[in-house]
Design a protein around this motif. Structure first.
Motif, short mmCIF file in Angstrom:
data_model
loop_
_atom_site.label_atom_id
_atom_site.label_comp_id
_atom_site.label_asym_id
_atom_site.label_seq_id
_atom_site.Cartn_x
_atom_site.Cartn_y
_atom_site.Cartn_z
N CYS A 1 0.84 -1.20 0.00
CA CYS A 1 0.00 0.00 0.00
C CYS A 1 0.87 1.25 0.00
O CYS A 1 1.90 1.32 0.68
N HIS B 1 0.05 4.04 1.26
CA HIS B 1 -0.19 4.86 2.44
C HIS B 1 0.93 4.61 3.46
O HIS B 1 1.86 5.39 3.57
N CYS C 1 -7.13 -1.96 0.86
CA CYS C 1 -6.16 -2.14 1.94
C CYS C 1 -6.90 -2.26 3.28
O CYS C 1 -7.67 -1.35 3.62
N HIS D 1 -6.30 0.84 6.64
CA HIS D 1 -7.03 2.10 6.82
C HIS D 1 -8.09 2.30 5.74
O HIS D 1 -8.60 3.40 5.57
S1 FES Z 1 -1.59 1.30 4.86
FE1 FES Z 1 -3.08 1.00 3.35
S2 FES Z 1 -4.63 2.40 3.83
FE2 FES Z 1 -3.13 2.75 5.34
#
Ligand code: FES
Length: 178
Positions: A107, A109, A126, A129
């Motif tokens: 991901c 993020h 994912c 979050h």
């Molecule tokens: S690590 Fe994937 S949404 Fe936060």
């Protein structure tokens, strides 16, 4: 820590890795000519045939011609998907092998494993979050907190295998925080 949470923890820690050039072969990113193999499960390490890829996502790693599987970094983990080729954006089609796509499972993020797959909407999800990525639109973000698309790996169908034909479309996982 379960497997879903360790992509950054394992992939981001320099366990003897020196640089892109000095990385051990199993930690190197997929290379041109590598073939894709099952990452987990009963068939771990077996070559994935194009006909094996159906509606369900398959987790894959790249394997070099000498049989070495590049599983030394979970940043190399891929989601292998079959989607509607006609519905792909132009950019997406450049990375696809017909209707098959290989998308980074890290991901953008904070680097969790993007383990959710909704075939009906063609979205990767994912679990950490809730970010969602539109596979047909080059894995663009549909819903944050991620702000960057997942990386696509260019592939081709070559006889009975799926082969890597180039580099990832962008950096893998999240941007560094330093
Ligand atoms: S690590 Fe994937 S949404 Fe936060």
């Amino acid at each position: 820590m379960n497997r879903r949470k360790i992509i950054v923890a394992v992939g981001g820690v320099a366990l003897g890795m020196t640089s892109a050039h000095g990385a051990r072969p199993e930690r190197m990113k997929p290379q041109i000519g590598d073939v894709l193999v099952y990452a987990f499960g009963d068939r771990i390490g077996s070559v994935i045939k194009p006909a094996d890829v159906h509606d369900d996502r398959i987790f894959a790693f790249a394997m070099a011609s000498d049989g070495l599987v590049r599983d030394g970094s979970l940043h190399n983990q891929l989601s292998l998907l079959r989607v509607d080729e006609i519905a792909m954006s132009k950019k997406t089609r450049r990375y696809a092998a017909g209707s098959i796509l290989a998308v980074s499972a890290a991901c953008t993020h904070t680097g969790c494993e993007v383990s959710g797959w909704q075939h009906e909407t063609h979205e990767l999800i994912c679990p950490c979050h809730g970010s969602r990525f539109a596979v047909l639109d080059a894995a663009a973000v549909v819903l944050g907190p991620a702000t960057k698309p997942l990386a696509l790996l260019p592939i081709e169908q070559d006889g009975g295998v799926i082969r890597v034909t180039g580099k990832f479309s962008r950096r893998i996982g999240p941007a560094p925080t330093y």
